[in-house]
Design an enzyme around this catalytic site. Structure first.
Site, mmCIF file in Angstrom:
data_model
loop_
_atom_site.group_PDB
_atom_site.id
_atom_site.type_symbol
_atom_site.label_atom_id
_atom_site.label_comp_id
_atom_site.label_asym_id
_atom_site.label_seq_id
_atom_site.Cartn_x
_atom_site.Cartn_y
_atom_site.Cartn_z
ATOM 1 N N GLY A 198 44.120 68.478 -30.535
ATOM 2 C CA GLY A 198 45.456 69.028 -30.264
ATOM 3 C C GLY A 198 46.537 67.957 -30.292
ATOM 4 O O GLY A 198 47.575 68.112 -30.949
ATOM 5 N N ARG A 199 46.291 66.841 -29.597
ATOM 6 C CA ARG A 199 47.334 65.809 -29.508
ATOM 7 C C ARG A 199 47.477 65.013 -30.803
ATOM 8 O O ARG A 199 48.376 64.194 -30.939
ATOM 9 C CB ARG A 199 47.063 64.889 -28.325
ATOM 10 C CG ARG A 199 45.679 64.262 -28.306
ATOM 11 C CD ARG A 199 45.384 63.652 -26.953
ATOM 12 N NE ARG A 199 44.012 63.157 -26.837
ATOM 13 C CZ ARG A 199 42.971 63.910 -26.483
ATOM 14 N NH1 ARG A 199 43.134 65.203 -26.249
ATOM 15 N NH2 ARG A 199 41.766 63.381 -26.366
ATOM 16 N N LYS A 256 45.974 75.842 -30.927
ATOM 17 C CA LYS A 256 44.698 75.556 -31.581
ATOM 18 C C LYS A 256 43.659 76.617 -31.192
ATOM 19 O O LYS A 256 42.990 77.183 -32.037
ATOM 20 C CB LYS A 256 44.231 74.154 -31.179
ATOM 21 C CG LYS A 256 42.908 73.763 -31.781
ATOM 22 C CD LYS A 256 42.556 72.315 -31.472
ATOM 23 C CE LYS A 256 41.126 72.028 -31.880
ATOM 24 N NZ LYS A 256 40.710 70.664 -31.615
ATOM 25 N N GLU A 285 45.915 61.376 -22.384
ATOM 26 C CA GLU A 285 44.857 62.383 -22.510
ATOM 27 C C GLU A 285 43.663 61.785 -23.257
ATOM 28 O O GLU A 285 42.525 62.192 -23.054
ATOM 29 C CB GLU A 285 45.383 63.634 -23.236
ATOM 30 C CG GLU A 285 44.539 64.864 -23.019
ATOM 31 C CD GLU A 285 45.205 66.177 -23.438
ATOM 32 O OE1 GLU A 285 45.776 66.882 -22.596
ATOM 33 O OE2 GLU A 285 45.163 66.493 -24.644
ATOM 34 N N HIS A 341 69.806 51.298 -17.300
ATOM 35 C CA HIS A 341 70.602 51.708 -16.137
ATOM 36 C C HIS A 341 69.788 52.576 -15.200
ATOM 37 O O HIS A 341 70.343 53.309 -14.388
ATOM 38 C CB HIS A 341 71.862 52.435 -16.619
ATOM 39 C CG HIS A 341 72.711 51.568 -17.500
ATOM 40 N ND1 HIS A 341 73.658 50.703 -16.994
ATOM 41 C CD2 HIS A 341 72.694 51.387 -18.841
ATOM 42 C CE1 HIS A 341 74.222 50.042 -18.012
ATOM 43 N NE2 HIS A 341 73.640 50.433 -19.142
ATOM 44 N N GLU A 360 49.477 79.649 -20.893
ATOM 45 C CA GLU A 360 50.944 79.574 -20.961
ATOM 46 C C GLU A 360 51.453 80.070 -22.308
ATOM 47 O O GLU A 360 52.375 80.880 -22.392
ATOM 48 C CB GLU A 360 51.413 78.118 -20.772
ATOM 49 C CG GLU A 360 51.104 77.509 -19.429
ATOM 50 C CD GLU A 360 49.788 76.735 -19.430
ATOM 51 O OE1 GLU A 360 48.834 77.159 -20.127
ATOM 52 O OE2 GLU A 360 49.715 75.722 -18.727
ATOM 53 N N LYS A 408 42.835 74.276 -14.537
ATOM 54 C CA LYS A 408 42.985 75.581 -15.191
ATOM 55 C C LYS A 408 42.095 76.615 -14.514
ATOM 56 O O LYS A 408 42.481 77.757 -14.305
ATOM 57 C CB LYS A 408 42.578 75.493 -16.676
ATOM 58 C CG LYS A 408 43.545 74.724 -17.557
ATOM 59 C CD LYS A 408 43.077 74.809 -19.019
ATOM 60 C CE LYS A 408 43.797 73.806 -19.901
ATOM 61 N NZ LYS A 408 43.252 73.723 -21.252
HETATM 62 O O1 F6P Z 1 46.855 74.278 -28.847
HETATM 63 P P1 F6P Z 1 46.230 74.862 -27.624
HETATM 64 O O2 F6P Z 1 44.835 75.316 -27.839
HETATM 65 O O3 F6P Z 1 47.105 75.988 -27.096
HETATM 66 O O4 F6P Z 1 46.165 73.748 -26.512
HETATM 67 C C1 F6P Z 1 47.298 73.144 -25.982
HETATM 68 C C2 F6P Z 1 46.991 71.897 -25.222
HETATM 69 O O5 F6P Z 1 46.139 72.147 -24.120
HETATM 70 C C3 F6P Z 1 45.233 71.066 -23.922
HETATM 71 O O6 F6P Z 1 43.955 71.499 -24.271
HETATM 72 C C4 F6P Z 1 45.133 70.626 -22.499
HETATM 73 O O7 F6P Z 1 46.272 70.694 -21.781
HETATM 74 C C5 F6P Z 1 45.734 69.988 -24.860
HETATM 75 O O8 F6P Z 1 44.746 69.101 -25.229
HETATM 76 C C6 F6P Z 1 46.271 70.807 -25.974
HETATM 77 O O9 F6P Z 1 47.108 70.044 -26.786
#
Ligand code: F6P
Length: 560
Positions: free
Chosen positions: A274-275, A214, A361, A392, A220, A517
């Site tokens: 995002g979620r 987003k 979240e 199990h 990462e 972060k």
């Molecule tokens: O889509 P992006 O901006 O890479 O964010 C990834 C994820 O990181 C977060 O901001 C926090 O971990 C989530 O809410 C989001 O889904």
């Protein structure tokens, strides 16, 4: 009614429920289940989905009181405000309109006075066209070969929802047929092991990388994207990026800066959390590449069906509202801190991990939407595994240890039926025997008297006794298709929103992920300067200094 700065716990409706806990504590689910009228009242059906919440520790009176709580929390108004595009995510000053992502083409849903549905469908049409080009082989890679494999790079909401849907439909006969000869992989973790796992065995010549973020700033995802860009350019040259990398983002300027042609970028909007983004290009692009757009469109239609149900059905028959209110009852009044999500379907193995983000979240908050500290807990600890595997593993605890309200999710028709001649039942019936048995085992338990009648030796009776009275609910879906996966997703998304609306929190921000972060940035800088210039460790506490020292002294990560 709550004024904007009052807490829901100060209302008469909340206090009435607090007082009502005593009544419920006098009952046992064994007795509640013997009242057929009550049980009938607690069954609901919509669009093929059957909800049975008769095994909740609740009576018709409890439900009336919960509906009063909904009124006190102004739930009707809050749902309308969401659908009307008001900026209900007040700390980020944004609308919350994931429902627009799956709205029919002729729907009108406005954000800031503008109908967003045409923009949504522009992107969907673009995905349809692009995915057809890739799937038909009319778009080829740098060496002229068709692109058969896709790696979607993204994390959190840019990963968990798409992975859930992919896993859920990959053995559905229709989707399976459409995916023949193609692979979809997900690279989420920055752990280089995840890079290896998701690139091993793939040929850059036939691979398309979809970078999903987003913000297009997530550390990462951006490092993983650069790593795969390197993998492609090393094999095929720098110009191959244009044919082998595309992006999904709200930040098209950064997409271009990264080196991806803006024509190969698929937009979404800041009013999609995002979620809550799996129904945007975040999920629709990778899934359409794998299964074709028509299959994914069915998923959107399933979600849209629930959106309409949620928006227009009276609360006493509204599945997401009922589920949300019951979760509030379990967390805030009965004091159960966790919720187990137990699909009796291997295809739903990634459902609980996705709902963990959607729920935790969203609702793991410590202050009200107006910033007031809460005197009650919000959110719950979500976890789960498909049945029967979970039986199990952790079911011992939920039968005889802590009380954990359980969601049992069953499917009538298997995606992949098996019946062995001579067996008492089909494999799916065997699975479903457990789906039907477990909720009763939890509700009824087993008494010492019953054990005595079975001549169980006295010393084992305490160990073999089951207290019962453990709440669960059951959702029965006719089959697991792209459509019903969309329904299931939307039910849980809206349930989480209902919980947040009642608790009076902002379910659509996530400030709690930021601090870690920021601290990682400080560590990253230190690792860089220690490794390249031998800079001594500075600015960390005793514990972190000791751990970092050990890490630096005993590892030799390459720096060039
Ligand atoms: O889509 P992006 O901006 O890479 O964010 C990834 C994820 O990181 C977060 O901001 C926090 O971990 C989530 O809410 C989001 O889904």
């Amino acid at each position: 009614m709550t004024s904007s700065s009052a807490l829901i716990c100060d209302t008469e409706a909340w206090k009435a429920l607090k007082g009502h806990v005593e009544d419920i504590n006098k009952t046992h689910l064994r007795e509640l289940m013997s009242d057929a009228n009550r049980c009938q009242y607690m069954m609901m059906e919509f669009d093929g989905i059957l909800l049975d919440y008769s095994r909740q520790r609740a009576t018709v009176e409890t439900m009336d009181k919960l509906l009063n709580l909904a009124k006190a929390a102004q739930l009707t108004e809050k749902i309308s405000r969401m659908f009307n595009g008001e900026h209900i995510n007040s700390t980020e000053n944004r609308s919350v309109l994931h429902v627009a992502l799956r709205a029919p083409k002729d729907a009108v849903i406005k954000a800031d006075g503008k109908n967003v549905v045409p923009e949504v469908w522009n992107v969907l049409d673009k995905i349809k066209e692009f995915s057809e080009k890739i799937r038909s082989g009319s778009w080829v890679g740098a060496t002229g070969k068709p692109l058969k494999d896709v790696v979607a790079v993204g994390i959190g909401g840019s990963f968990l929802g798409p992975l859930f849907v992919h896993t859920a439909i990959q053995t559905d006969p229709e989707a399976l047929e459409c995916a023949k000869g193609r692979q979809l992989r997900f690279l989420a973790n920055i752990d280089p092991v995840d890079v290896a796992r998701n690139s091993n065995g793939l040929n850059p010549e036939t691979t398309l990388v979809v970078v999903v973020s987003k913000t297009f700033t997530t550390a990462e995802t951006m490092l993983n994207a650069r790593t795969l860009r390197e993998w492609i350019t090393t094999a095929l040259g720098a110009s191959a990026v244009a044919k082998h990398m595309v992006a999904v983002s709200t930040n098209l300027a950064l997409v271009e800066k990264f080196g991806i042609d803006p024509n190969n970028a698929f937009a979404f909007w800041d009013w999609v959390g995002g979620r809550y983004s799996v129904c945007s290009a975040v999920g629709v692009l990778p899934l359409s590449l794998q299964y074709g757009f028509p299959v994914v469109e069915k998923f959107l239609k399933g979600a849209s069906s629930i959106d309409q149900h949620f928006q227009s059905t009276p609360f006493e028959k509204n599945i997401p509202v009922l589920l949300g209110l019951l979760s509030v009852w379990n967390v805030s009044f009965l004091g159960y801190p966790a919720r187990a999500i137990l699909p009796y379907s291997q295809a739903l193995e990634k459902f609980a991990p996705h709902i963990q983000q959607v729920s935790m979240e969203s609702n793991g908050k410590g202050v009200s939407i107006d910033g007031l500290p809460l005197s009650y807990e919000t959110g719950e600890i979500d976890f789960g595994e498909p049945g029967t595997n979970g039986q199990h593993s952790f079911y011992q605890l939920i039968h005889q240890g802590r009380v954990i309200p359980c969601d049992f999710i069953g499917i009538v028709k298997s995606q992949q039926p098996v019946y062995l001649k001579g067996e008492m039942v089909s494999n799916h019936d065997e699975l479903m025997s457990n789906f039907f048995a477990q909720p009763d085992a939890l509700a009824y338990g087993k008494t010492p008297e019953q054990l005595q009648k079975e001549n169980v030796s006295e010393n084992l009776i305490p160990h073999k006794t089951f207290s019962g009275n453990r709440p669960s609910l059951s959702l029965l879906l006719p089959e697991l298709t792209a459509y019903s996966v969309g329904q299931l997703l939307a039910i849980y998304e809206h349930r989480v929103a209902v919980q947040g609306f009642v608790w009076g929190i902002n379910s659509f921000d996530q400030w709690g992920v930021e601090l870690g972060k920021v601290l990682a940035t400080q560590v990253r800088k230190q690792l860089h300067s220690s490794r390249t210039q031998g800079t001594p460790l500075e600015g960390f506490n005793y514990s972190t200094t000791t751990l970092l020292k050990r890490y630096l002294e005993t590892s030799s990560e390459p720096q060039t």
